[in-house]
Design an enzyme around this catalytic site. Structure first.
Site, PDB file in Angstrom:
ATOM      1  CG  HIS A   1      -7.726   6.622 -12.268  1.00  0.00           C
ATOM      2  ND1 HIS A   1      -8.559   6.492 -13.366  1.00  0.00           N
ATOM      3  CD2 HIS A   1      -6.806   5.628 -12.362  1.00  0.00           C
ATOM      4  CE1 HIS A   1      -8.146   5.440 -14.088  1.00  0.00           C
ATOM      5  NE2 HIS A   1      -7.084   4.912 -13.516  1.00  0.00           N
ATOM      6  CD  GLU A   2      -3.207   6.474 -11.040  1.00  0.00           C
ATOM      7  OE1 GLU A   2      -3.030   5.252 -10.868  1.00  0.00           O
ATOM      8  OE2 GLU A   2      -3.467   6.939 -12.155  1.00  0.00           O
TER       9      GLU A   2
ATOM     10  CG  HIS B   1      -5.395   1.604 -10.089  1.00  0.00           C
ATOM     11  ND1 HIS B   1      -5.874   0.563 -10.848  1.00  0.00           N
ATOM     12  CD2 HIS B   1      -5.246   2.648 -10.945  1.00  0.00           C
ATOM     13  CE1 HIS B   1      -6.013   0.961 -12.115  1.00  0.00           C
ATOM     14  NE2 HIS B   1      -5.642   2.226 -12.198  1.00  0.00           N
TER      15      HIS B   1
ATOM     16  CB  CYS C   1      -7.195   2.725 -16.721  1.00  0.00           C
ATOM     17  SG  CYS C   1      -6.180   1.847 -15.516  1.00  0.00           S
ATOM     18  CG  LEU C   2      -1.060   3.599 -18.710  1.00  0.00           C
ATOM     19  CD1 LEU C   2       0.315   3.645 -18.087  1.00  0.00           C
ATOM     20  CD2 LEU C   2      -0.971   3.729 -20.218  1.00  0.00           C
TER      21      LEU C   2
ATOM     22  CD  GLN D   1      -2.305   1.375 -13.191  1.00  0.00           C
ATOM     23  OE1 GLN D   1      -1.952   2.403 -12.620  1.00  0.00           O
ATOM     24  NE2 GLN D   1      -2.846   1.381 -14.411  1.00  0.00           N
TER      25      GLN D   1
ATOM     26  N   GLY E   1      -0.389   9.184 -14.112  1.00  0.00           N
ATOM     27  CA  GLY E   1      -0.475   8.541 -12.814  1.00  0.00           C
ATOM     28  C   GLY E   1      -0.277   7.048 -12.955  1.00  0.00           C
TER      29      GLY E   1
HETATM   30 CO    CO Z   1      -5.665   3.420 -13.926  1.00  0.00          CO
END
Ligand code: CO
Length: 214
Positions: free
Chosen positions: A178-179, A182, A136-137, A96, A91
């Site tokens: 989660h996304e 963001h 998370c990236l 991001q 995702g």
């Molecule tokens: Co994330």
């Protein structure tokens, strides 16, 4: 053990939620990142973008609704998919990659690619709770168990502006929540208990700062 949400290694997940897409308006493209046709076209036009790392302030901002369903939006979505697959994520949210827009892409299938792009997503119903170790990236190297809704119904728009609704459970529901977080400036460790947040703070002092680009 996953490698980041936005970067969880897909093969680690065997409990894939059975998600159904109503109205078939989601951007579900039969593209396989392992097949050359998609990769060639992607390499020619859609470079993978750099990931914005915590504590960049854009990750704490409330993203703006997408109002223009232009060619540029489609290109942005393609670039986000490319970035997500390059980073081995399941995702990715627009902040991001430095865009404060309400736009996410997910693909939680470990069998066949099932990419979905959601523009202006909104959780309209939810039930149950589930716990999963997330990463998370934008916070590379850190993982923690987070409690979320077990299943969610989400209303969103496709890249061309059509409204659709998706019902998700399992990993897909977790990833979608989660996304969407963001887009509201929320990061996964915000869901932790004060004690665990403290542990994150200590981890960050020790390991996070050196990997941060801001
Ligand atoms: Co994330």
């Amino acid at each position: 053990v996953g490698v980041d949400c936005c970067g969880w290694v897909t093969r680690c997940f065997y409990q894939i939620g059975s998600a159904t897409v109503r109205g078939s308006r989601a951007t579900i493209r039969p593209t396989n990142p392992d097949t050359s046709i998609y990769l060639i076209s992607a390499l020619l036009t859609m470079p993978s973008l750099p990931i914005v790392l915590y504590p960049d302030p854009i990750l704490r901002r409330m993203s703006d609704p997408v109002e223009s369903f232009s060619r540029e939006l489609k290109d942005l979505v393609d670039a986000m998919f490319e970035t997500m697959y390059t980073e081995k994520g399941i995702g990715l949210a627009a902040p991001q990659i430095g865009r404060s827009q309400r736009l996410i892409v997910v693909d939680t299938s470990n069998a066949a690619p099932a990419p979905i792009a959601l523009v202006n997503p909104e959780i309209v119903a939810y039930s149950g709770t589930t716990e999963y170790e997330e990463g998370c990236l934008s916070v590379p190297g850190y993982r923690a168990k987070v409690t979320r809704h077990a299943s969610v119904s989400i209303r969103a728009q496709s890249v061309t502006g059509e409204a659709f609704q998706i019902h998700a459970d399992g990993l897909q529901a977790i990833c979608l929540q989660h996304e969407i977080d963001h887009l509201n400036g929320v990061l996964f460790f915000d869901h932790l208990s004060p004690l665990k947040k403290n542990m994150f703070g200590r981890w960050w002092k020790k390991h996070g700062k050196e990997s941060s680009n801001s």
